[in-house]
Design a protein around this motif. Sequence first.
Motif, PDB file in Angstrom:
ATOM      1  N   MET A  48      13.124   0.203   0.489  1.00  0.00           N
ATOM      2  CA  MET A  48      12.208   1.197  -0.067  1.00  0.00           C
ATOM      3  C   MET A  48      11.154   1.548   0.972  1.00  0.00           C
ATOM      4  O   MET A  48      10.397   0.674   1.397  1.00  0.00           O
ATOM      5  CB  MET A  48      11.545   0.655  -1.337  1.00  0.00           C
ATOM      6  N   ASN A  49      11.134   2.807   1.372  1.00  0.00           N
ATOM      7  CA  ASN A  49      10.174   3.293   2.357  1.00  0.00           C
ATOM      8  C   ASN A  49       9.290   4.379   1.744  1.00  0.00           C
ATOM      9  O   ASN A  49       9.620   4.949   0.703  1.00  0.00           O
ATOM     10  CB  ASN A  49      10.913   3.843   3.578  1.00  0.00           C
ATOM     11  N   SER A  50       8.195   4.666   2.421  1.00  0.00           N
ATOM     12  CA  SER A  50       7.267   5.715   1.955  1.00  0.00           C
ATOM     13  C   SER A  50       6.929   5.540   0.481  1.00  0.00           C
ATOM     14  O   SER A  50       6.978   6.493  -0.304  1.00  0.00           O
ATOM     15  CB  SER A  50       7.881   7.101   2.207  1.00  0.00           C
ATOM     16  N   LEU A  51       6.600   4.324   0.124  1.00  0.00           N
ATOM     17  CA  LEU A  51       6.354   4.010  -1.289  1.00  0.00           C
ATOM     18  C   LEU A  51       5.136   4.751  -1.820  1.00  0.00           C
ATOM     19  O   LEU A  51       4.146   4.969  -1.097  1.00  0.00           O
ATOM     20  CB  LEU A  51       6.194   2.510  -1.475  1.00  0.00           C
ATOM     21  N   LYS A  52       5.236   5.121  -3.089  1.00  0.00           N
ATOM     22  CA  LYS A  52       4.189   5.867  -3.769  1.00  0.00           C
ATOM     23  C   LYS A  52       3.699   5.067  -4.970  1.00  0.00           C
ATOM     24  O   LYS A  52       4.452   4.245  -5.517  1.00  0.00           O
ATOM     25  CB  LYS A  52       4.733   7.217  -4.258  1.00  0.00           C
ATOM     26  N   PRO A  53       2.487   5.318  -5.439  1.00  0.00           N
ATOM     27  CA  PRO A  53       2.011   4.607  -6.634  1.00  0.00           C
ATOM     28  C   PRO A  53       2.959   4.758  -7.823  1.00  0.00           C
ATOM     29  O   PRO A  53       3.105   3.823  -8.616  1.00  0.00           O
ATOM     30  CB  PRO A  53       0.656   5.265  -6.895  1.00  0.00           C
ATOM     31  N   GLU A  54       3.610   5.903  -7.927  1.00  0.00           N
ATOM     32  CA  GLU A  54       4.534   6.119  -9.042  1.00  0.00           C
ATOM     33  C   GLU A  54       5.827   5.319  -8.928  1.00  0.00           C
ATOM     34  O   GLU A  54       6.645   5.326  -9.841  1.00  0.00           O
ATOM     35  CB  GLU A  54       4.845   7.614  -9.209  1.00  0.00           C
ATOM     36  N   ASP A  55       6.024   4.632  -7.815  1.00  0.00           N
ATOM     37  CA  ASP A  55       7.157   3.721  -7.680  1.00  0.00           C
ATOM     38  C   ASP A  55       6.860   2.349  -8.299  1.00  0.00           C
ATOM     39  O   ASP A  55       7.751   1.492  -8.379  1.00  0.00           O
ATOM     40  CB  ASP A  55       7.530   3.524  -6.209  1.00  0.00           C
ATOM     41  N   THR A  56       5.622   2.145  -8.724  1.00  0.00           N
ATOM     42  CA  THR A  56       5.253   0.874  -9.348  1.00  0.00           C
ATOM     43  C   THR A  56       6.071   0.647 -10.610  1.00  0.00           C
ATOM     44  O   THR A  56       6.099   1.503 -11.508  1.00  0.00           O
ATOM     45  CB  THR A  56       3.753   0.868  -9.683  1.00  0.00           C
ATOM     46  N   ALA A  57       6.731  -0.498 -10.675  1.00  0.00           N
ATOM     47  CA  ALA A  57       7.600  -0.812 -11.801  1.00  0.00           C
ATOM     48  C   ALA A  57       8.188  -2.201 -11.609  1.00  0.00           C
ATOM     49  O   ALA A  57       8.071  -2.789 -10.522  1.00  0.00           O
ATOM     50  CB  ALA A  57       8.739   0.213 -11.908  1.00  0.00           C
ATOM     51  N   VAL A  58       8.813  -2.686 -12.658  1.00  0.00           N
ATOM     52  CA  VAL A  58       9.666  -3.863 -12.526  1.00  0.00           C
ATOM     53  C   VAL A  58      11.057  -3.360 -12.151  1.00  0.00           C
ATOM     54  O   VAL A  58      11.604  -2.482 -12.834  1.00  0.00           O
ATOM     55  CB  VAL A  58       9.721  -4.672 -13.829  1.00  0.00           C
TER      56      VAL A  58
ATOM     57  N   GLN B  70       0.822  -1.200   0.000  1.00  0.00           N
ATOM     58  CA  GLN B  70       0.000   0.000   0.000  1.00  0.00           C
ATOM     59  C   GLN B  70       0.859   1.254   0.000  1.00  0.00           C
ATOM     60  O   GLN B  70       2.011   1.224   0.454  1.00  0.00           O
ATOM     61  CB  GLN B  70      -0.910   0.009   1.226  1.00  0.00           C
ATOM     62  N   PRO B  71       0.326   2.346  -0.508  1.00  0.00           N
ATOM     63  CA  PRO B  71       1.067   3.613  -0.446  1.00  0.00           C
ATOM     64  C   PRO B  71       1.494   3.923   0.983  1.00  0.00           C
ATOM     65  O   PRO B  71       0.722   3.732   1.929  1.00  0.00           O
ATOM     66  CB  PRO B  71       0.051   4.631  -0.961  1.00  0.00           C
ATOM     67  N   GLY B  72       2.735   4.376   1.108  1.00  0.00           N
ATOM     68  CA  GLY B  72       3.306   4.626   2.424  1.00  0.00           C
ATOM     69  C   GLY B  72       4.010   3.436   3.029  1.00  0.00           C
ATOM     70  O   GLY B  72       4.680   3.571   4.056  1.00  0.00           O
ATOM     71  N   GLY B  73       3.871   2.292   2.409  1.00  0.00           N
ATOM     72  CA  GLY B  73       4.485   1.080   2.922  1.00  0.00           C
ATOM     73  C   GLY B  73       5.940   0.931   2.543  1.00  0.00           C
ATOM     74  O   GLY B  73       6.533   1.828   1.928  1.00  0.00           O
ATOM     75  N   SER B  74       6.494  -0.225   2.917  1.00  0.00           N
ATOM     76  CA  SER B  74       7.920  -0.490   2.690  1.00  0.00           C
ATOM     77  C   SER B  74       8.126  -1.872   2.091  1.00  0.00           C
ATOM     78  O   SER B  74       7.325  -2.782   2.305  1.00  0.00           O
ATOM     79  CB  SER B  74       8.681  -0.408   4.017  1.00  0.00           C
ATOM     80  N   LEU B  75       9.206  -1.995   1.372  1.00  0.00           N
ATOM     81  CA  LEU B  75       9.664  -3.283   0.835  1.00  0.00           C
ATOM     82  C   LEU B  75      11.176  -3.272   0.826  1.00  0.00           C
ATOM     83  O   LEU B  75      11.798  -2.205   0.724  1.00  0.00           O
ATOM     84  CB  LEU B  75       9.155  -3.511  -0.594  1.00  0.00           C
TER      85      LEU B  75
END
Length: 112
Positions: free
Chosen positions: A81-91, A12-17
Amino acid sequence: VQLQASGGGLVQPGGSLRLSCAHSRSIFRTNVMGWYRQAPGKQRELVARVSGVGTTVYADSVRGRFTISRDNAKKTVYLEMNSLKPEDTAVYYCNDDTLNLWGQGTLVTVSS
């Protein structure tokens, strides 16, 4: 020589991986390693890079949110990766920049 990336998924947005990329060769410790990403319909772009001595470079879009690191003993490079945003979606791809050797991609999807 092989690179094995892992750790992608749906968040989810704001999450981390945390992404990991394992290198098959001991020469890893001297090589520059990079994480790149490619979103649908866009060109592949550099996300972050780390030299053999730990010098790092980040894309403006991720600076302050993402952290690249390496464990030379484990021959592995990481991308936190922290504070993830929808625009970070990618391979996301890891690359041995010194050898220009690409690993397979891992998909990161940021969506609610």
